[in-house]
Design a protein around this motif. Structure first.
Motif, short mmCIF file in Angstrom:
data_model
loop_
_atom_site.label_atom_id
_atom_site.label_comp_id
_atom_site.label_asym_id
_atom_site.label_seq_id
_atom_site.Cartn_x
_atom_site.Cartn_y
_atom_site.Cartn_z
N PHE A 95 0.81 -1.22 0.00
CA PHE A 95 0.00 0.00 0.00
C PHE A 95 0.85 1.27 0.00
O PHE A 95 0.29 2.37 -0.08
CB PHE A 95 -0.94 0.02 1.21
N PHE A 96 2.15 1.13 0.12
CA PHE A 96 3.01 2.31 0.06
C PHE A 96 2.84 3.04 -1.26
O PHE A 96 2.64 2.42 -2.31
CB PHE A 96 4.48 1.90 0.23
N ARG A 97 2.94 4.36 -1.20
CA ARG A 97 2.93 5.18 -2.40
C ARG A 97 4.17 6.08 -2.38
O ARG A 97 4.76 6.35 -1.32
CB ARG A 97 1.67 6.05 -2.46
N ALA A 98 4.57 6.50 -3.57
CA ALA A 98 5.77 7.32 -3.68
C ALA A 98 5.63 8.59 -2.83
O ALA A 98 4.61 9.28 -2.91
CB ALA A 98 6.03 7.68 -5.14
N GLY A 99 6.65 8.87 -2.04
CA GLY A 99 6.64 10.05 -1.19
C GLY A 99 6.26 9.79 0.24
O GLY A 99 6.38 10.69 1.09
N ASP A 100 5.79 8.58 0.56
CA ASP A 100 5.43 8.28 1.95
C ASP A 100 6.68 8.29 2.83
O ASP A 100 7.74 7.78 2.45
CB ASP A 100 4.74 6.91 2.04
#
Length: 272
Positions: A87-92
């Motif tokens: 579920f990680f997204r870029a910028g987390d």
């Protein structure tokens, strides 16, 4: 021979619990009551029998292992058995410590990309959690803490409620479609019988209307003959009771002709 007997005995004892367990499961399924609606997850409460979300669990903390890195060790690929890392997204934002150095200040990194079981982070400075002199090796186990991931998991669980409702709607539609297909022949017979009944009613109404029309024609034929007879009789009466106006001088001329009195052959013109 003895080894075969021992293996057979072990197989019997290993299969016995499975048989007992399956029988117990069947009996338990027969005694199972319908699940109440309030026990299912909703958009207000993500916990329920159809959801795996647990508010008592801290989804922000998890562990992972460094599987690859660049020469500067700032860009690292992390492997984790925690399934929520997808579920990680870029910028987390993530904070992490080496598992053997938890007492140090955590390092800060940001997620570049994620996939099932892996994610890539960029950490600008590893000195707080690792130090300057030590070599950052591949295979190092890290402990992560990410509030962004916890929010992502909460959002994913909320979206899962929408998917569950959509799935329920699809199943309801599929149930209706299957019921229509399975009962097509029966429905076909019902529809045909319904229209056959209407057709029979129309045929009866048509026959009744035609019979009434024929009966009306016969009655009108009788009435026609009676009216013609009455008109003929009335005409005879009219002729009998007809009163004609005759001039006297015309009658006198005929009378003079009959008696031989010398008169002109034709009547004279009328005088004023």
């Amino acid at each position: 021979m003895r080894h075969k007997f021992i293996l057979l005995t072990l197989m019997i004892f290993s299969l016995a619990p499975m048989a007992i367990g399956s029988e117990f499961t069947k009996k338990e399924g027969l005694r199972r009551k319908p699940v109440a609606k309030e026990k299912m997850a909703t958009s207000e409460s993500l916990e329920g029998l159809d959801s795996f979300y647990d508010r008592d669990l801290n989804y922000a903390k998890f562990s992972g292992r460094v599987t690859d890195r660049d020469k500067t060790a700032n860009l690292m690929k992390i492997s984790s058995e925690n399934s929520t890392v997808r579920f990680f997204r870029a910028g987390d934002r993530v904070e992490f410590n080496v598992i053997t150095m938890k007492d140090r200040t955590p390092c800060v990194g940001h997620v570049r990309s994620s996939e099932d079981g892996y994610f890539t982070i960029y950490a600008e400075n590893l000195n707080p959690c690792w130090g300057e002199s030590l070599y950052f090796r591949r295979g190092t186990v890290l402990v992560f803490d990410s509030e962004d991931l916890a929010k992502r998991v909460d959002q994913a669980s909320l979206y899962r409620m929408t998917l569950l409702r959509r799935k329920k709607d699809f199943f309801n539609q599929l149930n209706k479609v299957n019921h229509f297909i399975w009962s097509f022949d029966q429905e076909k017979v019902k529809v045909a019988a319904k229209y056959d009944e209407q057709i029979n009613d129309l045929i009866k109404q048509r026959e009744k209307a035609v019979d009434q029309l024929i009966s009306k024609k016969e009655d009108f034929a009788k009435l026609q003959r009676q009216l013609a007879f009455q008109i003929d009789e009335l005409k005879k009466d009219l002729d009998f009771y007809k009163i004609e106006r005759q001039e006297l001088f015309v009658d006198r001329w005929h009378l003079d002709q009959d008696t031989g009195v010398p008169v002109q052959q034709r009547p004279q013109d009328l005088r004023d």
